[in-house]
Structure formats: C-alpha cells, structure tokens
Write an enzyme that holds these catalytic residues in place. Structure first.
Site, PDB file in Angstrom:
ATOM      1  N   THR A  15      22.258 -60.894   0.633  1.00 53.52           N
ATOM      2  CA  THR A  15      23.575 -60.322   0.404  1.00 53.52           C
ATOM      3  C   THR A  15      24.572 -60.961   1.361  1.00 53.52           C
ATOM      4  OG1 THR A  15      24.898 -58.302   0.490  1.00 53.52           O
ATOM      5  CG2 THR A  15      23.028 -58.399   1.983  1.00 53.52           C
ATOM      6  N   ASP A  46      24.632 -66.690  -9.382  1.00 50.56           N
ATOM      7  CA  ASP A  46      25.214 -65.887 -10.459  1.00 50.56           C
ATOM      8  C   ASP A  46      24.153 -64.900 -10.925  1.00 50.56           C
ATOM      9  OD1 ASP A  46      27.597 -67.212 -10.419  1.00 50.56           O
ATOM     10  OD2 ASP A  46      26.949 -68.720 -11.891  1.00 50.56           O
ATOM     11  N   ASP A  75      19.698 -54.661  -6.496  1.00 52.60           N
ATOM     12  CA  ASP A  75      20.730 -54.635  -7.527  1.00 52.60           C
ATOM     13  C   ASP A  75      20.806 -53.194  -8.004  1.00 52.60           C
ATOM     14  OD1 ASP A  75      22.661 -56.272  -8.881  1.00 52.60           O
ATOM     15  OD2 ASP A  75      21.614 -55.775 -10.726  1.00 52.60           O
ATOM     16  N   ASP A 161      30.468 -42.585  -6.644  1.00 54.23           N
ATOM     17  CA  ASP A 161      29.973 -41.324  -6.067  1.00 54.23           C
ATOM     18  C   ASP A 161      30.802 -40.087  -6.431  1.00 54.23           C
ATOM     19  OD1 ASP A 161      27.674 -42.266  -4.913  1.00 54.23           O
ATOM     20  OD2 ASP A 161      28.547 -42.585  -2.934  1.00 54.23           O
ATOM     21  N   LYS A 181      22.844 -37.236   0.528  1.00 57.28           N
ATOM     22  CA  LYS A 181      22.774 -38.240  -0.551  1.00 57.28           C
ATOM     23  C   LYS A 181      21.639 -39.227  -0.272  1.00 57.28           C
ATOM     24  CE  LYS A 181      24.788 -42.275  -2.612  1.00 57.28           C
ATOM     25  NZ  LYS A 181      25.731 -43.386  -2.545  1.00 57.28           N
ATOM     26  N   ARG A 187      18.409 -45.332  -4.248  1.00 60.17           N
ATOM     27  CA  ARG A 187      17.997 -46.318  -3.251  1.00 60.17           C
ATOM     28  C   ARG A 187      16.834 -45.767  -2.427  1.00 60.17           C
ATOM     29  NH1 ARG A 187      22.908 -46.906  -2.322  1.00 60.17           N
ATOM     30  NH2 ARG A 187      23.347 -48.368  -3.980  1.00 60.17           N
TER      31      ARG A 187
HETATM   32  P1  IMP Z   1      25.601 -54.547  -6.704  1.00 62.57           P
HETATM   33  O1  IMP Z   1      26.169 -54.741  -5.340  1.00 62.57           O
HETATM   34  O2  IMP Z   1      25.676 -55.727  -7.607  1.00 62.57           O
HETATM   35  O3  IMP Z   1      24.217 -53.959  -6.657  1.00 62.57           O
HETATM   36  O4  IMP Z   1      26.567 -53.514  -7.406  1.00 62.57           O
HETATM   37  C1  IMP Z   1      26.302 -52.184  -7.396  1.00 62.57           C
HETATM   38  C2  IMP Z   1      27.514 -51.405  -7.872  1.00 62.57           C
HETATM   39  O5  IMP Z   1      27.019 -50.220  -8.478  1.00 62.57           O
HETATM   40  C3  IMP Z   1      28.360 -50.960  -6.713  1.00 62.57           C
HETATM   41  O6  IMP Z   1      29.478 -51.756  -6.564  1.00 62.57           O
HETATM   42  C4  IMP Z   1      28.754 -49.552  -7.107  1.00 62.57           C
HETATM   43  O7  IMP Z   1      29.863 -49.602  -7.894  1.00 62.57           O
HETATM   44  C5  IMP Z   1      27.658 -49.076  -8.006  1.00 62.57           C
HETATM   45  N1  IMP Z   1      26.728 -48.254  -7.224  1.00 62.57           N
HETATM   46  C6  IMP Z   1      25.468 -48.595  -6.866  1.00 62.57           C
HETATM   47  N2  IMP Z   1      24.921 -47.629  -6.110  1.00 62.57           N
HETATM   48  C7  IMP Z   1      25.861 -46.671  -5.999  1.00 62.57           C
HETATM   49  C8  IMP Z   1      25.886 -45.428  -5.320  1.00 62.57           C
HETATM   50  O8  IMP Z   1      24.956 -44.995  -4.620  1.00 62.57           O
HETATM   51  N3  IMP Z   1      27.030 -44.724  -5.444  1.00 62.57           N
HETATM   52  C9  IMP Z   1      28.093 -45.142  -6.159  1.00 62.57           C
HETATM   53  N4  IMP Z   1      28.123 -46.294  -6.779  1.00 62.57           N
HETATM   54  C10 IMP Z   1      27.012 -47.065  -6.717  1.00 62.57           C
END
Ligand code: IMP
Length: 199
Positions: A15, A46, A75, A161, A181, A187
């Site tokens: 990341t 990507d 992800d 959230d 949470k 997670r």
């Molecule tokens: P990633 O960084 O590509 O995994 O994108 C995950 C996206 O999903 C984040 O930007 C959030 O919008 C949404 N997301 C994932 N986990 C959560 C959570 O615990 N709470 C709220 N939104 C979440």
C-alpha cells in the site's frame, strides 16, 4: 507443507497509504517489521481483477515479486444487495479522485431509490493476501453484514461507515467507538482467519 510466518519477519505492506500500513501493523499485533511498498518505490499495480480476493492477491504478488520479500495486501469495500453487489470492488472509485465519501454515499442512496427496492441490506468485505517472492500465497476473506441508513450518522471511522449499521446493533460504524468497530469488522474477521492460517 503449511506456509508459516515467523515473528520478526519483515513484510512489505502493498500500500502507498501510510495509515493502512500502520493499521496492518496494529492488526498483526506488532509481530512483524512492516515496510510500505510506497517507501520502497514499488508502484501500485492497476486493480484489474473482478473480485476482492483477486485484487488482494494481485497487489500482494506484485509487491512480493518487485521487493523480493514476503508481502501483504488487502482489498475491501461495501456491497449492496439491491445494487447487485455495487459498489463492491469500485467502493473507493465511487468517491472520485477527491475521495469524497459524502458524494459516494449520496450515489448509493440515489441508486437505491432508482431501483424502487426497499431492501437496504449490505455487507463489507475485506480480503487479505500474503504472497511469497517464490510464488506461494494465502488469501482469506472476512465479511460483516448489516443494513444501510440514510442520512448517515456519526463522525468516527471512514468511507461508508456513517451509513452502515451492523446486524444486531443500533449504532452505525460511524457512531461506534473505533475499538467496538475494530472488534467486529470485516477486517477483524479476515485477520483472525489469516492468523489461523499462518501463525
Ligand atoms: P481499497 O483501499 O481499494 O481496499 O478500498 C476500500 C474502500 O472501501 C475504501 O475506500 C472505503 O470506501 C471502503 N471501505 C472499506 N472498508 C471500509 C470500512 O471499514 N468502513 C467504511 N468504508 C470502507
């Protein structure tokens, strides 16, 4: 032979988000040294897969290959039943380049109204993948189910959230104490599975 991770191993967190790298360290109970892919100048690939698991694996494999070290990636996203699982893997992208989640939540509400459905059920998914530079990998998935509420409530947490009430609770993730949470989130479920698989 089961794949095992010895405490103290250095892992690359796939990341560029320092907050996410820190979150990974916290969830792994500080057992490992974590380097972020960003700090190693490893570019982000990507996200071309169509599932959370596929994208987590793709990111972990990419970082493992380029760094020569064991890599971990996640992800995650929100899936809405009445929207056939959208935004799903596009959860971050629905917020646009300015990462405006008020806009993303308004889009979810507008799409739901368009469907005419009164089904407000939804779920969060977290896929976590660990990849070794010589090829093997492990991937797990955690899910938490709930219902969406509009308007959103609460200022804690992030992303979607404020509109998500986990099943069996009255508060949204945005209203809950972060520790509450974190104890029940998608997670946390995924990390428990990963720990069971690797330690
Ligand atoms: P990633 O960084 O590509 O995994 O994108 C995950 C996206 O999903 C984040 O930007 C959030 O919008 C949404 N997301 C994932 N986990 C959560 C959570 O615990 N709470 C709220 N939104 C979440």
């Amino acid at each position: 032979m089961p794949l095992l991770l010895a405490p103290g191993t250095t892992l690359v967190a796939a990341t560029h988000n320092p907050g996410k790298a820190k979150e990974l360290v916290a969830l792994l109970d500080g057992r490992f040294e974590i380097l972020s892919a960003g700090s190693l100048d490893i570019p982000e690939p990507d996200e071309t897969e169509s599932t959370f698991v596929g994208n987590a694996l793709l990111k972990a494999r990419h970082a493992a290959e380029l760094s020569g070290r064991i890599a971990i990636a996640d992800d995650s996203g929100l899936s809405v039943t009445a929207l056939d699982g959208a935004p799903g893997i596009f959860s971050a992208r629905w917020a646009g380049p300015s990462k405006d989640f008020a806009e993303a939540m308004a889009k979810v509400e507008a799409r739901l109204i368009e469907t005419g459905s009164d089904d407000r059920s939804a779920w969060f998914t977290s896929a976590l993948a660990v990849a070794w530079p010589d090829g093997p990998s492990v991937v797990v998935e955690g899910i938490v189910r709930g219902d969406l509420v509009f308007p959103g409530r609460g200022v804690n947490g992030f992303g979607y959230d404020p509109i998500f009430v986990p099943t069996g609770h009255d508060l949204t993730f945005g209203e809950m104490e972060p520790a509450a949470k974190d104890a029940m989130s998608h997670r946390a479920v995924a990390f428990e599975k990963l720990k069971a698989a690797l330690f």
